[in-house]
Design a protein around this motif. Structure first.
Motif, PDB file in Angstrom:
ATOM      1  N   ASP A   1       0.579   9.924  -5.120  1.00  0.00           N
ATOM      2  CA  ASP A   1       0.825  11.277  -4.609  1.00  0.00           C
ATOM      3  C   ASP A   1       1.725  12.081  -5.537  1.00  0.00           C
ATOM      4  N   ASN A   2       2.510  11.401  -6.349  1.00  0.00           N
ATOM      5  CA  ASN A   2       3.425  12.075  -7.278  1.00  0.00           C
ATOM      6  C   ASN A   2       2.783  12.433  -8.619  1.00  0.00           C
ATOM      7  N   LEU A   3       1.552  12.010  -8.841  1.00  0.00           N
ATOM      8  CA  LEU A   3       0.874  12.275 -10.106  1.00  0.00           C
ATOM      9  C   LEU A   3       0.158  13.627 -10.030  1.00  0.00           C
ATOM     10  N   LEU A   4       0.407  14.470 -10.997  1.00  0.00           N
ATOM     11  CA  LEU A   4      -0.035  15.869 -10.926  1.00  0.00           C
ATOM     12  C   LEU A   4      -1.532  16.054 -11.104  1.00  0.00           C
ATOM     13  N   HIS A   5      -2.189  15.096 -11.788  1.00  0.00           N
ATOM     14  CA  HIS A   5      -3.605  15.289 -12.087  1.00  0.00           C
ATOM     15  C   HIS A   5      -4.513  14.329 -11.321  1.00  0.00           C
ATOM     16  N   LEU A   6      -3.955  13.713 -10.270  1.00  0.00           N
ATOM     17  CA  LEU A   6      -4.769  12.953  -9.323  1.00  0.00           C
ATOM     18  C   LEU A   6      -4.598  13.562  -7.951  1.00  0.00           C
ATOM     19  N   ARG A   7      -5.685  13.591  -7.192  1.00  0.00           N
ATOM     20  CA  ARG A   7      -5.611  14.007  -5.799  1.00  0.00           C
ATOM     21  C   ARG A   7      -6.030  12.819  -4.940  1.00  0.00           C
TER      22      ARG A   7
ATOM     23  N   LEU B   1       0.804  -1.218   0.000  1.00  0.00           N
ATOM     24  CA  LEU B   1       0.000   0.000   0.000  1.00  0.00           C
ATOM     25  C   LEU B   1       0.841   1.274   0.000  1.00  0.00           C
ATOM     26  N   GLN B   2       1.821   1.367   0.888  1.00  0.00           N
ATOM     27  CA  GLN B   2       2.570   2.613   1.012  1.00  0.00           C
ATOM     28  C   GLN B   2       3.278   3.015  -0.284  1.00  0.00           C
ATOM     29  N   PRO B   3       3.997   2.098  -0.961  1.00  0.00           N
ATOM     30  CA  PRO B   3       4.616   2.495  -2.227  1.00  0.00           C
ATOM     31  C   PRO B   3       3.602   2.969  -3.268  1.00  0.00           C
ATOM     32  N   MET B   4       2.436   2.331  -3.301  1.00  0.00           N
ATOM     33  CA  MET B   4       1.438   2.763  -4.275  1.00  0.00           C
ATOM     34  C   MET B   4       0.885   4.144  -3.920  1.00  0.00           C
ATOM     35  N   LEU B   5       0.620   4.381  -2.657  1.00  0.00           N
ATOM     36  CA  LEU B   5       0.133   5.694  -2.241  1.00  0.00           C
ATOM     37  C   LEU B   5       1.130   6.791  -2.607  1.00  0.00           C
ATOM     38  N   GLU B   6       2.401   6.522  -2.399  1.00  0.00           N
ATOM     39  CA  GLU B   6       3.428   7.512  -2.741  1.00  0.00           C
ATOM     40  C   GLU B   6       3.485   7.746  -4.248  1.00  0.00           C
ATOM     41  N   ALA B   7       3.282   6.672  -5.030  1.00  0.00           N
ATOM     42  CA  ALA B   7       3.268   6.822  -6.484  1.00  0.00           C
ATOM     43  C   ALA B   7       2.091   7.696  -6.926  1.00  0.00           C
TER      44      ALA B   7
ATOM     45  N   LYS C   1       2.794  15.045  -0.339  1.00  0.00           N
ATOM     46  CA  LYS C   1       3.043  16.255  -1.132  1.00  0.00           C
ATOM     47  C   LYS C   1       1.735  16.987  -1.422  1.00  0.00           C
ATOM     48  N   THR C   2       0.795  16.285  -2.019  1.00  0.00           N
ATOM     49  CA  THR C   2      -0.472  16.917  -2.417  1.00  0.00           C
ATOM     50  C   THR C   2      -1.695  16.183  -1.899  1.00  0.00           C
ATOM     51  N   ALA C   3      -1.519  14.971  -1.419  1.00  0.00           N
ATOM     52  CA  ALA C   3      -2.666  14.177  -0.970  1.00  0.00           C
ATOM     53  C   ALA C   3      -3.386  14.854   0.195  1.00  0.00           C
ATOM     54  N   ASN C   4      -4.690  14.634   0.220  1.00  0.00           N
ATOM     55  CA  ASN C   4      -5.527  15.116   1.316  1.00  0.00           C
ATOM     56  C   ASN C   4      -6.339  13.929   1.817  1.00  0.00           C
ATOM     57  N   ILE C   5      -5.794  13.204   2.784  1.00  0.00           N
ATOM     58  CA  ILE C   5      -6.370  11.931   3.221  1.00  0.00           C
ATOM     59  C   ILE C   5      -7.523  12.208   4.193  1.00  0.00           C
ATOM     60  N   ILE C   6      -8.739  12.183   3.654  1.00  0.00           N
ATOM     61  CA  ILE C   6      -9.904  12.511   4.486  1.00  0.00           C
ATOM     62  C   ILE C   6     -10.983  11.435   4.469  1.00  0.00           C
ATOM     63  N   TYR C   7     -10.939  10.506   3.509  1.00  0.00           N
ATOM     64  CA  TYR C   7     -12.036   9.547   3.375  1.00  0.00           C
ATOM     65  C   TYR C   7     -11.600   8.112   3.619  1.00  0.00           C
TER      66      TYR C   7
END
Length: 230
Positions: A149-155, A141-147, A192-198
């Motif tokens: 998080d690095n994509l500019l057009h996904l939040r 999970l963690q490596p995928m979440l970080e990947a 970096k850009t993720a907003n973990i709320i759900y």
């Protein structure tokens, strides 16, 4: 029927929220009314009764129904998504719950970039390691979440899971509790850009336990609309 069923579900959510031991009982819970295999007039009726979020499983069905439905609700994709349908998903849905591979995330990112959108997504976790279900295993999970998080057009907005349909519904409680612990840990990471709320977990048969254990999105269809017509 829909109005009364919806009232029962909302009351059950409130009662379950009050029973929380780990999660904040004051945190609101979003109800996604799952409209798979239900008609547009049923969707309209649910929205008229106060539903603000609707969920669909299949791209083609969603395209046809959304074309006939006035945009009165937040649209959630909760079913498995194939990479070749990504361009439709980013144009149709506000929140995609079922991102289950880095490759899918990358395709969604490219398609969202084409239309100038930042697409909100959840990563699906296969915590029970069921061969019949999609989702990333906990150790991946963690490596995928970080990947993502690095994509500019996904939040990245959080996590989703689908629990096994146990004969004794109480058997799902430890899994939901573990999922909440993972969610809490994920929120604390310096993204970096993720907003973990759900944390999206719980369906008709187990949403009460999911809410008790910390879900803040539940996906309920049959309890609102009755059995699906196939």
């Amino acid at each position: 029927m829909i109005e009364e069923n919806l009232r029962v579900v909302l009351r059950s959510i409130e009662e379950s929220r009050a029973k929380r031991k780990l999660a904040d009982p004051k945190e609101p819970v979003r109800l996604v009314a799952v409209t798979k295999n239900h008609e547009v007039h049923e969707m309209r009726e649910a929205i008229a009764c106060g539903v603000t979020d609707i969920g669909e499983n299949r791209i083609q069905e969603a395209r046809e129904k959304f074309a006939a439905l006035e945009r009165d609700a937040v649209r959630h994709l909760i079913g498995h998504l194939q990479k070749n349908k990504a361009k439709y998903a980013v144009s149709l849905f506000d929140l995609i719950h079922s991102v289950d591979t880095t490759e899918l995330a990358q395709v969604l990112d490219k398609e969202a970039a084409k239309i100038g959108k930042v697409q909100d997504v959840l990563v699906q976790v296969n915590l029970a390691r069921e061969a019949t279900k999609s989702g990333v295993y906990e150790e991946e999970l963690q490596p995928m979440l970080e990947a993502v998080d690095n994509l500019l057009h996904l939040r990245l907005c959080g996590l989703m899971c689908i629990a096994p349909n146990y004969e004794n519904v109480e058997d799902v409680r430890p899994l939901f509790r573990r999922m909440y612990e993972i969610f809490q840990r994920t929120k604390e990471f310096p993204w970096k850009t993720a907003n973990i709320i759900y944390l999206s977990m719980g369906m008709t048969h187990d949403y009460r336990i999911a809410v008790e254990e910390g879900a803040n999105i539940v996906r309920v269809g049959t309890a609102i609309f009755g059995p699906r017509q196939y």
